[in-house]
Design a protein around this motif. Sequence first.
Motif, PDB file in Angstrom:
ATOM      1  N   ILE A 195       0.832  -1.202   0.000  1.00  0.00           N
ATOM      2  CA  ILE A 195       0.000   0.000   0.000  1.00  0.00           C
ATOM      3  C   ILE A 195       0.867   1.252   0.000  1.00  0.00           C
ATOM      4  CG2 ILE A 195      -1.692   1.349   1.307  1.00  0.00           C
ATOM      5  CD1 ILE A 195      -2.877  -1.067  -0.106  1.00  0.00           C
ATOM      6  N   ASP A 196       1.937   1.253   0.784  1.00  0.00           N
ATOM      7  CA  ASP A 196       2.824   2.419   0.840  1.00  0.00           C
ATOM      8  C   ASP A 196       3.557   2.649  -0.469  1.00  0.00           C
ATOM      9  OD1 ASP A 196       2.097   2.915   3.426  1.00  0.00           O
ATOM     10  OD2 ASP A 196       3.791   1.825   4.296  1.00  0.00           O
ATOM     11  N   ALA A 197       3.711   1.612  -1.274  1.00  0.00           N
ATOM     12  CA  ALA A 197       4.429   1.744  -2.535  1.00  0.00           C
ATOM     13  C   ALA A 197       3.590   2.438  -3.609  1.00  0.00           C
ATOM     14  CB  ALA A 197       4.870   0.369  -3.034  1.00  0.00           C
ATOM     15  N   TRP A 198       2.268   2.493  -3.460  1.00  0.00           N
ATOM     16  CA  TRP A 198       1.400   3.162  -4.429  1.00  0.00           C
ATOM     17  C   TRP A 198       1.516   4.664  -4.265  1.00  0.00           C
ATOM     18  CZ3 TRP A 198      -1.478   1.001  -8.258  1.00  0.00           C
ATOM     19  CH2 TRP A 198      -1.618  -0.384  -8.228  1.00  0.00           C
ATOM     20  N   PRO A 199       1.478   5.416  -5.347  1.00  0.00           N
ATOM     21  CA  PRO A 199       1.510   6.882  -5.238  1.00  0.00           C
ATOM     22  C   PRO A 199       0.268   7.408  -4.512  1.00  0.00           C
ATOM     23  CG  PRO A 199       1.906   6.186  -7.501  1.00  0.00           C
ATOM     24  CD  PRO A 199       1.505   4.960  -6.733  1.00  0.00           C
ATOM     25  N   ASP A 200       0.455   8.440  -3.712  1.00  0.00           N
ATOM     26  CA  ASP A 200      -0.650   9.008  -2.940  1.00  0.00           C
ATOM     27  C   ASP A 200      -1.789   9.488  -3.829  1.00  0.00           C
ATOM     28  OD1 ASP A 200       0.730   8.513  -0.614  1.00  0.00           O
ATOM     29  OD2 ASP A 200       1.544  10.546  -0.462  1.00  0.00           O
ATOM     30  N   ALA A 201      -1.451  10.082  -4.970  1.00  0.00           N
ATOM     31  CA  ALA A 201      -2.491  10.599  -5.868  1.00  0.00           C
ATOM     32  C   ALA A 201      -3.378   9.466  -6.376  1.00  0.00           C
ATOM     33  CB  ALA A 201      -1.858  11.342  -7.039  1.00  0.00           C
ATOM     34  N   PHE A 202      -2.787   8.311  -6.653  1.00  0.00           N
ATOM     35  CA  PHE A 202      -3.591   7.180  -7.122  1.00  0.00           C
ATOM     36  C   PHE A 202      -4.523   6.686  -6.022  1.00  0.00           C
ATOM     37  CE2 PHE A 202      -4.434   2.683  -7.676  1.00  0.00           C
ATOM     38  CZ  PHE A 202      -5.033   2.711  -8.917  1.00  0.00           C
ATOM     39  N   ILE A 203      -4.034   6.606  -4.806  1.00  0.00           N
ATOM     40  CA  ILE A 203      -4.862   6.154  -3.687  1.00  0.00           C
ATOM     41  C   ILE A 203      -6.039   7.115  -3.504  1.00  0.00           C
ATOM     42  CG2 ILE A 203      -4.912   5.746  -1.182  1.00  0.00           C
ATOM     43  CD1 ILE A 203      -3.375   3.607  -2.727  1.00  0.00           C
ATOM     44  N   PHE A 204      -5.767   8.427  -3.561  1.00  0.00           N
ATOM     45  CA  PHE A 204      -6.826   9.426  -3.427  1.00  0.00           C
ATOM     46  C   PHE A 204      -7.837   9.287  -4.555  1.00  0.00           C
ATOM     47  CE2 PHE A 204      -8.483  13.703  -4.358  1.00  0.00           C
ATOM     48  CZ  PHE A 204      -9.140  13.945  -3.164  1.00  0.00           C
ATOM     49  N   PHE A 205      -7.361   9.156  -5.798  1.00  0.00           N
ATOM     50  CA  PHE A 205      -8.240   9.038  -6.950  1.00  0.00           C
ATOM     51  C   PHE A 205      -9.106   7.781  -6.843  1.00  0.00           C
ATOM     52  CE2 PHE A 205      -9.035   7.673 -11.381  1.00  0.00           C
ATOM     53  CZ  PHE A 205      -9.782   8.764 -11.785  1.00  0.00           C
ATOM     54  N   ASP A 206      -8.508   6.677  -6.450  1.00  0.00           N
ATOM     55  CA  ASP A 206      -9.263   5.430  -6.294  1.00  0.00           C
ATOM     56  C   ASP A 206     -10.329   5.577  -5.214  1.00  0.00           C
ATOM     57  OD1 ASP A 206      -9.705   2.599  -6.925  1.00  0.00           O
ATOM     58  OD2 ASP A 206      -8.983   2.271  -4.871  1.00  0.00           O
ATOM     59  N   ARG A 207     -10.001   6.261  -4.147  1.00  0.00           N
ATOM     60  CA  ARG A 207     -10.977   6.470  -3.072  1.00  0.00           C
ATOM     61  C   ARG A 207     -12.153   7.313  -3.572  1.00  0.00           C
ATOM     62  NH1 ARG A 207     -13.860   4.578   0.740  1.00  0.00           N
ATOM     63  NH2 ARG A 207     -14.286   5.994   2.418  1.00  0.00           N
ATOM     64  N   VAL A 208     -11.850   8.360  -4.347  1.00  0.00           N
ATOM     65  CA  VAL A 208     -12.913   9.193  -4.916  1.00  0.00           C
ATOM     66  C   VAL A 208     -13.814   8.357  -5.820  1.00  0.00           C
ATOM     67  CG1 VAL A 208     -13.368  11.103  -6.518  1.00  0.00           C
ATOM     68  CG2 VAL A 208     -11.686  11.376  -4.702  1.00  0.00           C
ATOM     69  N   LEU A 209     -13.216   7.502  -6.651  1.00  0.00           N
ATOM     70  CA  LEU A 209     -14.023   6.646  -7.525  1.00  0.00           C
ATOM     71  C   LEU A 209     -14.930   5.724  -6.719  1.00  0.00           C
ATOM     72  CD1 LEU A 209     -11.567   5.606 -10.376  1.00  0.00           C
ATOM     73  CD2 LEU A 209     -13.430   7.260 -10.459  1.00  0.00           C
ATOM     74  N   GLN A 210     -14.396   5.161  -5.643  1.00  0.00           N
ATOM     75  CA  GLN A 210     -15.206   4.259  -4.818  1.00  0.00           C
ATOM     76  C   GLN A 210     -16.352   5.013  -4.142  1.00  0.00           C
ATOM     77  OE1 GLN A 210     -14.922   1.004  -5.004  1.00  0.00           O
ATOM     78  NE2 GLN A 210     -13.223   1.343  -6.401  1.00  0.00           N
ATOM     79  N   LEU A 211     -16.080   6.245  -3.686  1.00  0.00           N
ATOM     80  CA  LEU A 211     -17.146   7.046  -3.073  1.00  0.00           C
ATOM     81  C   LEU A 211     -18.224   7.393  -4.100  1.00  0.00           C
ATOM     82  CD1 LEU A 211     -15.019   9.385  -0.803  1.00  0.00           C
ATOM     83  CD2 LEU A 211     -16.635   7.628  -0.044  1.00  0.00           C
ATOM     84  N   LEU A 212     -17.812   7.771  -5.307  1.00  0.00           N
ATOM     85  CA  LEU A 212     -18.784   8.069  -6.366  1.00  0.00           C
ATOM     86  C   LEU A 212     -19.607   6.840  -6.721  1.00  0.00           C
ATOM     87  CD1 LEU A 212     -16.745  10.383  -8.739  1.00  0.00           C
ATOM     88  CD2 LEU A 212     -18.760  10.999  -7.393  1.00  0.00           C
ATOM     89  N   ARG A 213     -18.957   5.718  -6.786  1.00  0.00           N
ATOM     90  CA  ARG A 213     -19.668   4.473  -7.099  1.00  0.00           C
ATOM     91  C   ARG A 213     -20.720   4.171  -6.032  1.00  0.00           C
ATOM     92  NH1 ARG A 213     -17.104  -1.505  -7.132  1.00  0.00           N
ATOM     93  NH2 ARG A 213     -18.891  -2.574  -8.001  1.00  0.00           N
ATOM     94  N   GLY A 214     -20.331   4.346  -4.764  1.00  0.00           N
ATOM     95  CA  GLY A 214     -21.278   4.118  -3.674  1.00  0.00           C
ATOM     96  C   GLY A 214     -22.441   5.083  -3.693  1.00  0.00           C
TER      97      GLY A 214
END
Length: 106
Positions: free
Chosen positions: A39-58
């Motif tokens: 998880i720490d190896a992923w770029p922060d921007a990607f983690i944030f973007f993925d979280r936004v997508l999951q929130l929009l999906r929900g």
Amino acid sequence: KKGQVIALEGDSVRVRLTGGGERVVPKADARLQSTRSAIDAWPDAFIFFDRVLQLLRGLTAKLDVRQSYLEVMTPFASKALFEAEAARGLAKGGVAAGAASGTDSL
């Protein structure tokens, strides 16, 4: 073999092997691996973007919205990628694909 470094001894390294034994190897032969989690190896921007997508999906599922948020985001993502490629091309002294033909209608 893989193991955990337990001691440095001059020009060698004492390693505890995954099988349970220990071995002394020359420092030149020892390769250290990163202890960062996946998880720490992923770029922060990607983690944030993925979280936004999951929130929009929900939200779209909960509110029973039939609009595809990915279709809404596609033109903006295309424009951002085009601008990034154009900036990279200009930084290298070239012209990005489509810049000369005027296809930046987004």
